[in-house]
Every structure is written in structure tokens, then in C-alpha cells.
Design an enzyme around this catalytic site. Structure first.
Site, PDB file in Angstrom:
ATOM      1  N   SER A  76     -72.660 -53.446  -7.952  1.00 32.52           N
ATOM      2  CA  SER A  76     -71.736 -54.397  -8.574  1.00 32.52           C
ATOM      3  C   SER A  76     -70.408 -53.705  -8.812  1.00 32.52           C
ATOM      4  CB  SER A  76     -72.308 -54.921  -9.902  1.00 32.52           C
ATOM      5  OG  SER A  76     -72.444 -53.871 -10.846  1.00 32.52           O
ATOM      6  N   GLY A  77     -69.356 -54.524  -8.893  1.00 34.64           N
ATOM      7  CA  GLY A  77     -68.046 -54.020  -9.268  1.00 34.64           C
ATOM      8  C   GLY A  77     -67.786 -54.344 -10.725  1.00 34.64           C
ATOM      9  N   ARG A  78     -66.931 -53.556 -11.352  1.00 35.04           N
ATOM     10  CA  ARG A  78     -66.659 -53.771 -12.776  1.00 35.04           C
ATOM     11  C   ARG A  78     -65.208 -53.487 -13.109  1.00 35.04           C
ATOM     12  NH1 ARG A  78     -70.607 -49.665 -15.159  1.00 35.04           N
ATOM     13  NH2 ARG A  78     -69.957 -48.664 -13.237  1.00 35.04           N
ATOM     14  N   ASP A  80     -65.635 -42.545  -5.768  1.00 31.71           N
ATOM     15  CA  ASP A  80     -66.336 -42.693  -7.036  1.00 31.71           C
ATOM     16  C   ASP A  80     -67.081 -41.425  -7.447  1.00 31.71           C
ATOM     17  OD1 ASP A  80     -68.256 -42.989  -5.063  1.00 31.71           O
ATOM     18  OD2 ASP A  80     -68.880 -44.991  -5.649  1.00 31.71           O
ATOM     19  N   THR A  81     -67.563 -40.645  -6.463  1.00 33.22           N
ATOM     20  CA  THR A  81     -68.235 -39.396  -6.820  1.00 33.22           C
ATOM     21  C   THR A  81     -67.247 -38.378  -7.373  1.00 33.22           C
ATOM     22  OG1 THR A  81     -69.808 -39.817  -5.040  1.00 33.22           O
ATOM     23  CG2 THR A  81     -69.842 -37.632  -6.017  1.00 33.22           C
ATOM     24  N   THR A 103     -76.953 -45.617  -5.786  1.00 30.67           N
ATOM     25  CA  THR A 103     -77.394 -46.013  -4.451  1.00 30.67           C
ATOM     26  C   THR A 103     -77.597 -44.783  -3.581  1.00 30.67           C
ATOM     27  OG1 THR A 103     -76.218 -48.104  -4.634  1.00 30.67           O
ATOM     28  CG2 THR A 103     -76.780 -47.364  -2.433  1.00 30.67           C
ATOM     29  N   ASN A 128     -75.323 -35.440   0.924  1.00 30.72           N
ATOM     30  CA  ASN A 128     -75.679 -36.841   0.696  1.00 30.72           C
ATOM     31  C   ASN A 128     -77.174 -37.016   0.890  1.00 30.72           C
ATOM     32  OD1 ASN A 128     -72.769 -36.921   1.199  1.00 30.72           O
ATOM     33  ND2 ASN A 128     -73.023 -39.120   1.208  1.00 30.72           N
ATOM     34  N   GLY A 140     -76.337 -44.060 -12.683  1.00 30.73           N
ATOM     35  CA  GLY A 140     -77.475 -44.903 -13.024  1.00 30.73           C
ATOM     36  C   GLY A 140     -78.797 -44.185 -12.974  1.00 30.73           C
TER      37      GLY A 140
END
Length: 461
Positions: free
Chosen positions: A4-6, A226-227, A248, A285, A395
Site C-alpha cells: 500500500s501507499g501512504r 525506500d530501503t 515484500t 535481495n 513490517g
């Protein structure tokens, strides 16, 4: 890539680091006639709606920063988007891999860009792209840079994300003009670079009007991968640590002052990605919780209601032999029936497959924990870091079974949290850029450790 985006508002002070989510929206790929795409225009509309609410409720917001996933891009010509960006899990990239490696084997590429081989890296996507579209495009902007372009009208490529396409030289930190020419990729597609902490621009007049505000709020470049933002907020109080940014994907690595371009790093499948303040994220990864979440989605599509905490509780109670499979097998990359693929892997490797949903979940957790432990120790060896603790952020820090089993299998303590590391790292870079905070990356991490104490998991026999 998040599910999801926020839009998140941060409040920062000498002893304060808080976040408030003001909007959340789905981030689901869409299969069109030509392949798998992102619904980026829809997400951008949700971003504007979230910003509108955030600015109305918090008129004193000093800055906006955008972070997102890596490698995928949108083609822009005359300010227009040439179709929705392809999703990195789309099958088209295979042809790009073959074409690139025919000219530049991976060993050659690693010496230039320092990246682990991943079949969806941007250079493979470019070579698989429609050449007519590349011929008319003005820019190819990575996803966070594309959002920033729509907000400000300024086309730039932020450095941490620029390190992921495979077209940036690891030694100089600049675009690799010779590689671009060799692969027939127009150099004009790659926008000028901008570093985290620099100002991209202000919200354009059109965007400000659409948001119903008169102030032209600054948009600050952050660790837009994002990482990269997540690693800013890893509460490392010692350099003798590895990190796992777990969602993910599971990004497992250590922080180094310069790229590690050795044969050992390449053979161990490590990648050198840019970090904030010129640091290097030496990481591997690992497939991550995608396997579990995709399995759960499959069971739900079959009509089985799944409560994840209950499933994990049942998984913890599983006794007897538990199959450990290779989570990085390419069969687990595309969407699909994960339990069937796990069973197939087990059959091919002479291993008894799980039978119940709890057994599948436990097998996934154990396999991820083993992959995480192995990658952390390999990162320590390759990067010359004495790893005495592993931090899990994102997460995955909420998954206590995964955190504990990673500690057990690695033999070193695991510190879990913060969950919102990516948002916190984004906010910290903005706060320092606007003068609300000052100091080194270590001082920013000290604030995280002060305000978000991690949960400790000691290794068990």
C-alpha cells in the site's frame, strides 16, 4: 515495494520523532493486454488527496519527501506520461537480460555498477522496451522521481535510487555514458542527479491550487529508494551490525564507507546501493515476505478466511521436520500459487513437502530465517564487518516468529523495530535539511533509538 501507499506526517524535535498516517491507498498491479503495469496515475491521485488532508490539518508542514521502490520507471515526453509504468515482475525483462549479457556478462557489469544480478534491473527493462517509445521520450524517471516531477515540474534522479538501475558507475557515482552508448540507451533519458537533503523544488502553482493551499511547500530529496530511507532509521548504536529491511522483499546487508567490488562480493550475490550521506548499502535481495503474503492471498481466493496472527500461532506449534527451501528460486518471483511451487521445489529436491497451511507457513518462515541468517553472515564476511547484532526493521519486525527464528539460526541477537523505518528515515532527512535537526547520520539514528526502542530476541539453542 509496499502493498500500500501512504501519506504520513512527521513531528520532529530533539527528543521527539512521531508519525501519523493521514492516508493509505492500495498499490496493486494491473494486467493489461501488453503485460503487468502499475496503476501509478491512480496512486498519484491518492497522493494528492492525502497531501490535501495533511496540509489542511497541519498548515505548518515544512517539507514533503517521496520514497518508493526501485528500478521501475515512467517515460515522459513533453510533460506527458507514455503509458503506465511496467511492473518489475512482468515477464518482458527476460529478453532484456539475454541481450545485455550478450554484450556485457554480469562480471563486467558488476565491475562497473556493483549490482547483484536481478533480472528486473532497469538496464534490462530499457533494452526490453519498445525502441520507438525510447526514441520519443524526453526522460525515464524512476517512480519516486516521477512523483517528484509531477509535484514540482523538476526532472531529477535521486542518487540512492539512481544506484539501482545498473547504469551508474559505482566508482564515480555518475551515469555510465559508455555503457549507455554500448546498449543503445539514449543518455538524455537519465535526468541530472540530486542528493538526499537537497531541495528538488516547491510544489508547483498548479499542484498548490489543486491542494487548495497558497503556500508553496518545499519538496526535499530524501533517500527515495525506500530501503535507503529505512536504513537511515535503523537504530544502530554500533557499526558492528547487520540490518534486514523486511517487507515484500528482505534486504539484508551491512553499511560500508565505499563500494565493495570484489569477486567475493559478486559471487556471493551482493549489491552496492547508494545510501544517505554517501554511505553504501552492501546488501543481498532476498525474496522476503512476498512468498507468505502471496500464499495467503491464494488461500483467500480459494475461499479460506485467513487471520495472519492465528496462522503464525499455528505455524509456531508445528513439530517434526520442517522443509527448508530456496526462497530465491526464480519460480517464487511472479504472482501465483506459492504452496504448489513450494511443493514442486520439495519434490525436485527430494524433500517431504508441507501438507497443511500451518506447515506451509512454518516452512516459509524457517526458509526466510535461514536465508536471512546466511546473508547476514555473508555480508559480514564480504564487507569486513564484525556483526554482533542484526536489526530487523519494516513490517517483518512485527513477525515475532520470523525475528526469533532469525536470531536462532544466525546465533546473534535480533533487534526488531521500528516498523515504520522507511517513513522515519524519510522524515529525518527532511528535518535535517530544513534545519529542524542537525548532525551526522549517527545522531539521527540515536534519535530513533531514543524514541523507538527495539524488541530484543536472544538466540536459542
Amino acid at each position: 515495494m509496499r502493498a500500500s501507499g501512504r501519506v504520513i506526517v512527521g513531528r520532529v524535535g530533539p527528543k521527539q520523532l512521531d508519525t501519523e498516517t493521514v492516508a493509505r491507498f492500495p498499490n496493486d498491479p494491473v494486467r493489461l493486454s501488453d503485460g503487468l503495469h502499475w496503476n501509478l496515475v491512480g496512486m498519484y491521485g491518492a497522493v494528492l488527496g492525502g497531501l490535501r488532508d495533511a496540509l489542511r490539518e497541519n498548515p505548518g508542514i515544512a517539507s514533503v519527501g517521496v520514497d518508493s521502490w526501485a528500478v521501475d520507471y515512467g517515460l515522459i515526453t513533453r510533460s506527458r506520461l507514455l503509458g503506465e509504468p511496467f511492473h518489475y515482475r512482468d515477464e518482458r525483462t527476460a529478453a532484456g537480460v539475454d541481450a545485455v549479457h550478450a554484450r556485457h556478462p554480469h562480471a563486467d557489469l558488476f565491475a562497473r555498477n556493483g549490482l547483484q544480478f536481478l533480472p528486473f534491473n532497469t538496464l534490462y527493462q530499457f533494452v526490453a522496451e519498445d525502441p520507438e517509445l525510447l526514441g520519443i521520450a524526453d526522460h525515464a524517471l524512476l517512480i519516486p522521481d516521477l512523483i517528484g516531477y509531477w509535484l514540482t515540474g523538476q526532472a531529477r534522479t535521486e542518487r540512492t535510487n539512481a544506484s539501482t538501475p545498473g547504469l551508474l558507475r559505482a566508482d564515480t557515482g555518475e551515469w555510465d555514458a559508455a555503457l549507455l552508448a554500448s546498449l543503445g540507451i539514449p543518455a538524455r533519458l537519465l535526468a541530472p542527479l540530486i542528493a538526499p537533503g537537497e531541495t528538488l523544488g516547491e510544489l508547483s502553482a498548479d499542484v498548490a491550487a489543486a491542494l487548495g493551499v497558497t503556500t508553496r511547500t518545499a519538496v526535499t530529496a530524501v533517500g527515495s529508494h525506500d530501503t535507503a530511507s529505512a536504513v537511515v532509521a535503523v537504530p544502530m548504536t554500533s557499526p558492528d551490525a547487520a540490518y534486514i529491511s523486511c517487507g515484500t522483499w528482505g534486504l539484508v546487508g551491512v553499511e560500508t564507507p565505499r563500494p565493495v567490488l570484489t569477486d567475493a562480493a559478486r559471487e556471493a550475490k551482493f549489491t552496492n546501493e547508494g545510501g544517505v550521506d554517501g554511505r553504501v548499502r552492501l546488501l543481498r535481495n532476498v525474496m522476503g515476505l512476498w512468498i507468505l503474503s502471496e500464499a495467503v492471498r491464494g488461500w483467500q481466493r480459494e475461499g479460506h478466511p485467513i487471520d495472519l496472527p492465528t496462522l503464525l500461532d499455528s505455524a509456531e506449534e508445528v513439530s517434526g521436520p520442517i522443509p527448508i527451501f530456496d526462497v530465491d528460486d526464480p519460480r517464487f518471483l511472479p504472482p501465483g500459487d506459492m504452496p504448489a511451487r513450494i511443493s514442486s521445489w520439495c519434490e525436485e529436491n527430494g524433500v517431504a513437502a508441507p501438507r497443511t497451511r500451518a506447515e506451509f507457513a512454518r516452512s516459509i518462515i524457517e526458509s526466510l530465517a535461514q536465508a536471512f541468517a546466511d546473508a547476514a553472515h555473508e555480508a559480514a564476511r564480504v564487507g569486513g564487518v564484525d556483526v554482533r547484532v542484526i536489526h530487523i526493521v519494516g513490517g517483518g519486525a512485527l513477525n515475532e516468529l520470523l525475528c526469533q527464528r532469525t536470531a536462532d539460526r544466525s546465533g546473534v541477537p535480533v533487534l526488531a523495530g521500528p516498523v515504520e523505518a522507511t517513513a522515519l528515515g524519510n522524515i529525518l532527512v527532511q528535518a535535517r535539511a530544513t534545519g529542524i535537526l542537525s548532525g551526522s547520520l549517527e545522531s539521527l539514528r540515536d534519535l530513533v533509538a531514543l524514541t523507538h526502542q527495539p524488541r530484543r530476541h536472544q538466540p536459542r539453542a
